[in-house]
Design an enzyme around this catalytic site. Structure first.
Site, PDB file in Angstrom:
ATOM      1  N   GLY A   1      26.574  49.515  78.955  1.00  0.00           N
ATOM      2  CA  GLY A   1      26.599  48.621  80.113  1.00  0.00           C
ATOM      3  C   GLY A   1      27.901  48.731  80.897  1.00  0.00           C
ATOM      4  O   GLY A   1      28.949  49.108  80.360  1.00  0.00           O
TER       5      GLY A   1
ATOM      6  N   GLY B   1      28.708  52.868  71.863  1.00  0.00           N
ATOM      7  CA  GLY B   1      29.538  54.020  72.198  1.00  0.00           C
ATOM      8  C   GLY B   1      30.458  54.403  71.051  1.00  0.00           C
ATOM      9  O   GLY B   1      30.694  55.590  70.792  1.00  0.00           O
TER      10      GLY B   1
ATOM     11  N   ASP C   1      31.118  41.840  76.559  1.00  0.00           N
ATOM     12  CA  ASP C   1      30.755  40.839  75.542  1.00  0.00           C
ATOM     13  C   ASP C   1      31.889  40.526  74.588  1.00  0.00           C
ATOM     14  O   ASP C   1      31.824  39.556  73.850  1.00  0.00           O
ATOM     15  CB  ASP C   1      29.560  41.326  74.708  1.00  0.00           C
ATOM     16  CG  ASP C   1      28.275  41.311  75.513  1.00  0.00           C
ATOM     17  OD1 ASP C   1      27.196  41.545  74.937  1.00  0.00           O
ATOM     18  OD2 ASP C   1      28.356  41.063  76.727  1.00  0.00           O
TER      19      ASP C   1
ATOM     20  N   MET D   1      26.022  36.712  80.385  1.00  0.00           N
ATOM     21  CA  MET D   1      25.805  37.788  79.436  1.00  0.00           C
ATOM     22  C   MET D   1      26.485  37.447  78.112  1.00  0.00           C
ATOM     23  O   MET D   1      27.361  36.595  78.051  1.00  0.00           O
ATOM     24  CB  MET D   1      26.328  39.107  80.008  1.00  0.00           C
ATOM     25  CG  MET D   1      25.362  39.683  81.041  1.00  0.00           C
ATOM     26  SD  MET D   1      25.815  41.341  81.498  1.00  0.00           S
ATOM     27  CE  MET D   1      24.289  41.901  82.251  1.00  0.00           C
TER      28      MET D   1
HETATM   29  N1  LIG Z   1      24.273  54.548  65.836  1.00  0.00           N
HETATM   30  C1  LIG Z   1      24.395  55.352  66.904  1.00  0.00           C
HETATM   31  N2  LIG Z   1      24.542  56.679  66.756  1.00  0.00           N
HETATM   32  C2  LIG Z   1      24.667  57.479  67.848  1.00  0.00           C
HETATM   33  N3  LIG Z   1      24.665  57.050  69.129  1.00  0.00           N
HETATM   34  C3  LIG Z   1      24.528  55.729  69.312  1.00  0.00           C
HETATM   35  C4  LIG Z   1      24.386  54.808  68.233  1.00  0.00           C
HETATM   36  N4  LIG Z   1      24.243  53.555  68.766  1.00  0.00           N
HETATM   37  C5  LIG Z   1      24.304  53.692  70.098  1.00  0.00           C
HETATM   38  N5  LIG Z   1      24.468  54.989  70.429  1.00  0.00           N
HETATM   39  C6  LIG Z   1      24.541  55.523  71.784  1.00  0.00           C
HETATM   40  O1  LIG Z   1      25.747  55.108  72.390  1.00  0.00           O
HETATM   41  C7  LIG Z   1      25.510  54.898  73.789  1.00  0.00           C
HETATM   42  C8  LIG Z   1      25.993  53.513  74.170  1.00  0.00           C
HETATM   43  O2  LIG Z   1      25.333  52.514  73.384  1.00  0.00           O
HETATM   44  P1  LIG Z   1      24.775  51.179  74.097  1.00  0.00           P
HETATM   45  O3  LIG Z   1      23.814  51.562  75.170  1.00  0.00           O
HETATM   46  O4  LIG Z   1      24.299  50.276  73.029  1.00  0.00           O
HETATM   47  O5  LIG Z   1      26.001  50.545  74.880  1.00  0.00           O
HETATM   48  P2  LIG Z   1      27.426  50.142  74.277  1.00  0.00           P
HETATM   49  O6  LIG Z   1      28.261  51.352  74.128  1.00  0.00           O
HETATM   50  O7  LIG Z   1      27.223  49.299  73.075  1.00  0.00           O
HETATM   51  O8  LIG Z   1      28.052  49.324  75.476  1.00  0.00           O
HETATM   52  P3  LIG Z   1      27.742  47.789  75.878  1.00  0.00           P
HETATM   53  O9  LIG Z   1      27.607  47.011  74.625  1.00  0.00           O
HETATM   54  O10 LIG Z   1      28.913  47.408  76.707  1.00  0.00           O
HETATM   55  O11 LIG Z   1      26.460  47.834  76.666  1.00  0.00           O
HETATM   56  C9  LIG Z   1      24.024  55.067  74.025  1.00  0.00           C
HETATM   57  O12 LIG Z   1      23.764  56.333  74.593  1.00  0.00           O
HETATM   58  C10 LIG Z   1      23.437  54.971  72.651  1.00  0.00           C
HETATM   59  O13 LIG Z   1      22.257  55.717  72.530  1.00  0.00           O
HETATM   60  O1  LIG Z   2      22.708  47.028  80.998  1.00  0.00           O
HETATM   61  P1  LIG Z   2      21.462  46.409  80.469  1.00  0.00           P
HETATM   62  O2  LIG Z   2      20.572  47.404  79.787  1.00  0.00           O
HETATM   63  O3  LIG Z   2      20.745  45.536  81.444  1.00  0.00           O
HETATM   64  O4  LIG Z   2      21.930  45.472  79.262  1.00  0.00           O
HETATM   65  C1  LIG Z   2      22.532  44.248  79.523  1.00  0.00           C
HETATM   66  C2  LIG Z   2      23.440  44.004  78.331  1.00  0.00           C
HETATM   67  O5  LIG Z   2      24.621  44.784  78.452  1.00  0.00           O
HETATM   68  C3  LIG Z   2      25.748  43.922  78.284  1.00  0.00           C
HETATM   69  O6  LIG Z   2      26.230  43.641  79.548  1.00  0.00           O
HETATM   70  C4  LIG Z   2      26.837  44.558  77.465  1.00  0.00           C
HETATM   71  O7  LIG Z   2      26.321  44.906  76.242  1.00  0.00           O
HETATM   72  C5  LIG Z   2      25.208  42.668  77.611  1.00  0.00           C
HETATM   73  O8  LIG Z   2      26.007  41.550  77.871  1.00  0.00           O
HETATM   74  C6  LIG Z   2      23.856  42.550  78.218  1.00  0.00           C
HETATM   75  O9  LIG Z   2      22.946  41.880  77.397  1.00  0.00           O
END
Ligand SMILES: Nc1ncnc2c1ncn2[C@@H]1O[C@H](COP(=O)(O)OP(=O)(O)OP(=O)(O)O)[C@@H](O)[C@H]1O
Ligand SMILES: O=P(O)(O)OC[C@H]1O[C@](O)(CO)[C@@H](O)[C@@H]1O
Ligand SMILES: [Mg+2]
Length: 459
Positions: free
Chosen positions: A89, A183, A211, A254
């Site tokens: 995100g 990530g 978050d 969020m």
């Molecule tokens: N366990 C995992 N192993 C490999 N890649 C992963 C794993 N979990 C998440 N990813 C990849 O990491 C990238 C980012 O994950 P995600 O979309 O959950 O957002 P995030 O990095 O948690 O950021 P935010 O929480 O701010 O949205 C995605 O491309 C996702 O597929």
């Molecule tokens: O970007 P998307 O797929 O709408 O997901 C929204 C989610 O991403 C975040 O902004 C960060 O993980 C959360 O607060 C929210 O639930």
């Protein structure tokens, strides 16, 4: 989870043989209240009771390696190609981190090749590995003034070997992964595949999420900018509710599993009567339930202001047989799709107040994307720049499988294994939540609820 010193050690690619451009500046520096010298470490814990609980000499208690420039570095800057990818995100400050990394690499380390991989991990697939952005100080000069990320971001998993192949094909020596919990998992996934192939590629994570659900960092960058923006919406809803008979103001913010944005924004606005977060379940019905409390406030002060995190009350959709909102399932990254607790509360509060003759003037705002698509504020801009510098110093010194973070005000290296070990959540017994209760005067709980432990088992 009890941590030991060895759990906090960061992996190195090898011996640092090259002179750092900072060698002269560092030659006289020593640890002070404002600087941690090379080789010194930053304590994990900061209370006498926690430290004495180890019954260990100071040098053996758990501590992080300090971040910052080194006298010697692992990579020869003249031969380095660096890559940057932004995942998940959006978050205020993404462009600030990109800009800071590019500037530090190019200006101080004289690194000439910096590739921006587009749209998150998909930018590292075979189909997109050549579609990179060449990042130079000139190209990034003004990007920090805009929200989002010039590289684009995405969700969804990719094949580790294919991504590592891309790094090899493009000759990448250092990859900076700017991402949230997902990530950081991805960075770990990549780093493991790189190690298994015996490749000399450093992977450094820069923790990112509005978050603030990442551990071992004081706050994630962008969080302050996001909750500051959320404060504006709480103030607006408060004005609307106060000006209407039986006014009910609701702001849904969020925070998938962690209620930091709702908590801090409510404290900053100092206008909420009720804050609802994922960490603390609540019941709707009953004399001590949420609806009865809303009714008492509307009767006593004429209106009520509620701030809630989108991840609050998710158990209500299943445990009380209430209508399913927005379906379930997960997004492309495996994150659970939340039921819309804002709509549920709007409906239940309207029905309850109408039934008792207090038909409400409902004022509901869901500013979600409005709070994470903005540029970083001054605080986060500085924070992002300093995280970027720390990330570059760590990578050039051959650290890998690690993230940079600020811990107890000091910048440190955190092994990725720790960064993905748990989710940072509001502690119902902590001082932050105590401040929320003191400010809203809401009860510690609403009605009889499921055990927190069961609910807080976040995916
Ligand atoms: N366990 C995992 N192993 C490999 N890649 C992963 C794993 N979990 C998440 N990813 C990849 O990491 C990238 C980012 O994950 P995600 O979309 O959950 O957002 P995030 O990095 O948690 O950021 P935010 O929480 O701010 O949205 C995605 O491309 C996702 O597929
Ligand atoms: O970007 P998307 O797929 O709408 O997901 C929204 C989610 O991403 C975040 O902004 C960060 O993980 C959360 O607060 C929210 O639930
Ligand atoms: Mg995440």
């Amino acid at each position: 989870m009890t941590l030991h010193l060895d759990d906090l050690r960061v992996r190195r690619l090898g011996e640092c043989r090259y002179d750092s451009p900072f060698a002269e500046m560092l030659s006289t520096k020593q640890t002070s209240p404002h600087y941690v010298a090379e080789g010194d470490r930053v304590l994990l814990e900061d209370t006498v009771s926690m430290l004495s609980g180890h019954s260990l000499p100071p040098g053996r208690v758990p501590s992080f390696e300090a971040a910052g420039p080194r006298r010697k570095i692992y990579f020869d800057p003249a031969d380095v190609t660096a890559g940057i990818v932004t995942c998940g995100g959006l978050c205020p400050g993404l462009n600030n981190v990109i800009r800071g990394i590019v500037q530090e690499l190019a200006v101080h380390y004289k690194v000439k090749q910096i590739l921006g991989f587009r749209n998150g991990l998909q930018g590292l697939t075979a189909a997109h590995r050549d579609d990179t952005v060449e990042l130079t100080p000139e190209r990034v000069r003004d990007i920090h003034n805009a929200g989002g990320t010039i590289l684009g971001s995405s969700r969804g998993g990719q094949d580790a070997d294919e991504m590592v192949d891309s790094l090899v094909v493009r000759g990448v020596d250092i990859l900076f992964v700017i991402g949230g919990d997902g990530g950081m998992h991805a960075a770990t996934f990549l780093s493991k595949a790189i190690r298994e192939r015996g490749l000399d590629i450093a992977v450094i994570g820069v923790p990112k999420t509005i978050d603030n659900d990442l551990p071992f960092t004081d706050q994630s960058f962008g969080f302050q900018s996001a909750f500051a923006r959320a404060t504006d919406f709480i103030s607006s809803v408060s004005v609307e509710a106060a000006a209407s008979p039986n006014g009910v103001g609701i702001v849904k913010l969020m925070g998938r599993h962690s209620g930091f944005i709702a908590s801090y924004a409510a404290l900053a606005a100092n206008a909420a009567d009720i804050v609802l977060i994922p960490e603390i379940p609540f019941a709707l019905g009953g004399d001590d339930g949420l609806l009865a409390h809303v009714e008492r406030l509307v009767r006593s002060k004429g209106f009520v202001v509620i701030v809630l995190a989108e991840g609050a009350g998710q158990d209500l959709f299943e445990k009380h047989g209430l209508p399913q909102y927005n379906g379930r399932g997960t997004d492309a990254s495996g994150n659970v799709r939340l039921g819309n607790i804002g709509e549920l509360l709007k409906e239940c509060i309207t029905a309850h107040l109408t039934a008792v003759g207090l038909a409400p003037a409902m004022r509901y705002i869901d500013p979600s994307y409005a709070i994470r698509s903005i540029a970083a504020n001054a605080y986060d801009s500085v924070y992002c720049l300093r995280l970027a510098h720390a990330a570059v110093h760590a990578a050039m010194a051959g650290r890998t499988d690690a993230a940079v973070a600020r811990w107890r005000r000091r910048f440190v290296h955190v092994p990725l294994s720790l960064m993905i070990s748990r989710r940072n959540q509001v502690d119902p017994d902590g001082d932050l939540w105590m401040s929320v209760l003191e400010t809203t005067c809401q009860p510690a709980g609403f009605g009889s609820v499921p055990d927190r432990g069961e609910l807080n088992r976040v995916p």
